[in-house]
Design a protein around this motif. Structure first.
Motif: not given
Length: 741
Positions: A293-296, A349-361
């Motif tokens: 059920t998501g997380h931060r 201001v920048t934001h970089t998002v990495a796709r990892i093998n973890a549940p969806t935040p």
């Protein structure tokens, strides 16, 4: 408006909640139901073999009471969601049980349905699949430092890193932003890295779903705060019209983001209920909540600020690296506040998002602002120390009376008043500027502060009105009661708009068959649904006054509530029908201004350096959130938000093995014993630019800035600068000669 709004009215559902009469999703009485239990993957990446599924299911089906086992091998084909639901919301592109791959530990691999919860749970425990492991990427560094990804166009499972351009559907909230000169100016510089961990929502109520079909119509009782959105998403997955789906969620026992969206277990429960042709109930376990059920997500934030000798900021850079899953998009927008909170002629201001093998935040307790203000507000405290300025004076010197991202003025901003009143209430004038000076009973004492901010948001909503023959009036909307007092405030607005007493009006929520309303989150419910309720109440009174003038002119003088109820009761069904309708409220035009809430947190901490314990003893918060409709509820909201922030600051992190991705250890949250002495105040001032009732949201802002205030107080007490959350006993004990020289 009359006298209900603005008063500290007790919760209209308070007695039901404290006596146990309140009915949550899992409490819903549905006859002849069966129970379901989830089977989840123990590995972080790889695939399950089909042969092992066949063998395990054969054993499970022979277990006592088992009626059905849903796996990737027999799951009906589900529809891929349309792109507008997945490109900027944390909804999974890949449908559940659609292939044999494993993308994260805790991924749903099967659902067992049995005649009792015990039999379902026992059978699920026997489903021992064989997995072939693959190399997993478990943190952002694995992705950012690794080779580039080459996913085919339109892939449902995606890899690599990316830079989204805005937050959710808010095009003005740019995740990549730049202004001013290219080169960084010279001056007094603070350049540090701040880190926040994975946080879990940990609501009191477990996520629960009961799904049952009547022909081609599906009813779902779910613990959700996104009723109409869940209806749309569930219909899309199942490939059926929305009007064939009903979502019911009258009371939600906490959410904090975890119940803001439809999660995969809800889809599987609906699929299983259709397969067995009987109601199916699924309640997640506490452990399953961490992966389902998501997380931060974690953040690593690099903040670089340059100021002149007077402390005026000339440049700000805020670079965030965060994480999402391989099957859905979500970006923790940590840098949004840095774009406007303090003057900065030069900004990046920048934001970089990495796709990892973890549940969806997903969204959680002040998404973006809570972790982002930890970095920004600690950096501001470091700048105050570097320039020799008082932390409050530095902030006040760098305030700007408009939104620097677009040049538009604030619709109503009283941050300076928050600072001044907070300083006075806290006794800030007695704070020594040097660290490690204050002591009490043999322990170090420190005073810290931080700014809070959160956007004022509002979306379209509708409200239904039903006038009953007994003279009472019921209002309704497909919104949610998540424990914050929504029904109480809506009842107050309804009473004021109609002129009826509180005892003669009521507000119903939690059903997708009620008039449409958006998700309950982002501090927008009161501004959004409250505007619709007030508009409906005013229309109700207009129609009644028109009838009185035409039919009973002798009663045209002002009438009090009880006389109104008596009039309606005696007027007959025709008047009741005329006073039953639906009224919509549209989005605001803003008139060129920007609505933003602000606040100031002041905190006292005692630090026992011998054992590493930091205890928050006193807290003053002064908030500018527009008009306060119910001071009792508003104060409670801010206290709750601060308590969340204290957990984020000192305790909360999901512990997991960095090599396997498996959860280990405990997840700690604050209790009553961890609460300080609170002093909560609000500066007066309605904001009618956002809505006709003058409010802005209160739910999120309480947590924003809290971890920074704690970190700044610990620095003032010990001389030790902590830049990573949570600030544990080990972190406080760790020597730091650099900070003490």
């Amino acid at each position: 408006m009359a006298d209900s709004a603005g008063r500290s009215i007790d919760r209209v559902d308070g007695i039901d909640k404290v006596t146990g009469r309140a009915q949550y999703a899992a409490d819903t009485p549905v006859g002849a139901l069966w129970h379901a239990a989830l089977v989840q993957s123990p590995i972080t990446h790889g695939r399950v073999t089909a042969a092992s599924i066949v063998a395990a299911v054969s054993r499970a089906e022979a277990a006592p009471g088992v009626k059905y086992v849903l796996t990737p091998l027999n799951c009906p084909r589900l529809q891929v969601l349309p792109e507008d639901l997945t490109w900027d919301l944390p909804l999974e592109r890949r449908t559940p049980l659609s292939d044999l791959t494993v993308q994260h530990a805790g991924q749903h691999m099967a659902l067992v349905v049995a005649d009792s919860l015990e039999n379902a749970t026992q059978a699920a425990a026997t489903l021992d699949f064989h997995y072939i492991r693959s190399t997993a990427q478990l943190c952002a560094a694995d992705v950012v430092d690794g080779p580039p990804a080459h996913d085919p166009p339109g892939a449902l499972i995606r890899h690599g890193a990316y830079r989204p351009d805005h937050f959710v559907k808010l095009v003005d909230e740019k995740l990549q932003d730049r202004r001013g000169a290219v080169d960084e100016p010279r001056g007094i510089t603070v350049a540090e890295t701040y880190r926040t961990p994975v946080n879990a929502h940990y609501p009191m109520e477990l996520s629960a779903t009961i799904a049952h079909w009547e022909g081609d119509r599906l009813t779902v009782h779910d613990s959700t705060r996104w009723i109409t959105g869940e209806r749309r998403v569930l219909a899309a997955y199942l490939g059926i019209p929305e009007d064939r789906v009903r979502i019911v969620s009258p009371v939600v026992g906490g959410a904090f983001g975890s119940k803001s969206f439809l999660w995969m277990h809800v889809v599987l429960c609906a699929v299983a209920a259709r397969a067995v042709n009987r109601p199916v109930k699924l309640v997640l376990t506490r452990d399953q909540m961490f992966t389902s059920t998501g997380h931060r997500p974690r953040t690593e934030q690099r903040v670089c600020m340059v100021a002149d000798d007077d402390g005026l900021i000339a440049s700000t850079e805020h670079h965030t690296v965060t994480e999402t899953s391989t099957v859905a998009h979500f970006c923790e927008p940590a840098g949004l506040s840095s774009r406007f909170l303090y003057r900065s002629p030069r900004l990046e201001v920048t934001h970089t998002v990495a796709r990892i093998n973890a549940p969806t935040p997903c969204f959680m307790r002040g998404p973006g602002e809570a972790p982002g203000l930890f970095a920004l507000e600690v950096a501001m405290d470091e700048m105050a120390a570097a320039t020799g300025k008082d932390p409050v004076a530095l902030r006040m010197a760098n305030l700007v009376p408009y939104d620097q991202t677009n040049g538009r003025p604030w619709s109503a901003a009283h941050l300076t008043r928050c600072y001044v009143e907070g300083m006075e209430r806290f006794g800030w004038a007695g704070r020594p500027p040097q660290a490690r000076v204050m002591q009490r009973d043999g322990v170090r004492v420190g005073w810290g502060m931080a700014t809070a901010t959160y956007p004022g948001r509002r979306m379209p909503a509708a409200c239904g009105v039903e006038t009953r023959p007994d003279g009472s009036v019921r209002f309704s909307a497909a919104t949610h009661e998540i424990g914050t007092g929504v029904r109480t405030v809506m009842t107050q607005l309804a009473a004021d708009g109609t002129g009826m007493p509180l005892s003669h009006v009521a507000f119903d929520s939690g059903d997708s068959e009620f008039p449409d309303a958006p998700y309950s989150g982002a501090s927008q419910t009161t501004a959004t649904v409250g505007s619709a309720v007030f508009a409906a109440a005013r229309e109700w009174r207009r129609r009644l006054d028109a009838w009185v003038e035409a039919s009973r002119p002798e009663l045209a003088n002002p009438m009090d509530g009880p006389r109104l109820a008596e009039l309606i009761a005696h007027a007959g069904p025709d008047l009741a029908a005329a006073l039953t309708f639906t009224r919509s409220s549209v989005e605001p035009e803003h008139n060129g201004s920007v609505s933003q809430s602000f606040g100031a947190h002041f905190c006292e901490v005692e630090v026992d350096e011998d054992i590493g314990r930091a205890t928050i003893t006193r807290w003053v918060a002064v908030m500018d959130c527009g008009r306060v409709l119910n001071p009792k509820l508003a104060t409670n909201q801010i206290m709750g938000g601060i308590t969340f922030g204290l957990g984020m600051a000192l305790m909360e992190q999901v512990p997991f093995d960095p090599h396997t991705g498996q959860m280990i250890g405990e997840y700690y949250v604050p209790t009553h014993a961890d609460q300080p002495a609170f002093d909560i105040a609000f500066v007066s001032g309605a904001d009618y630019a956002l809505d006709p009732i003058g409010v802005r949201g209160i739910g999120e802002i309480g947590a924003c800035g809290v971890p920074a205030a704690v970190a700044n107080a610990i620095y003032h007490a010990t001389g030790k600068r902590l830049r990573e959350l949570p600030m544990t006993i080990e972190a406080v004990l760790e020597p730091s000669t650099k900070e003490r020289t």
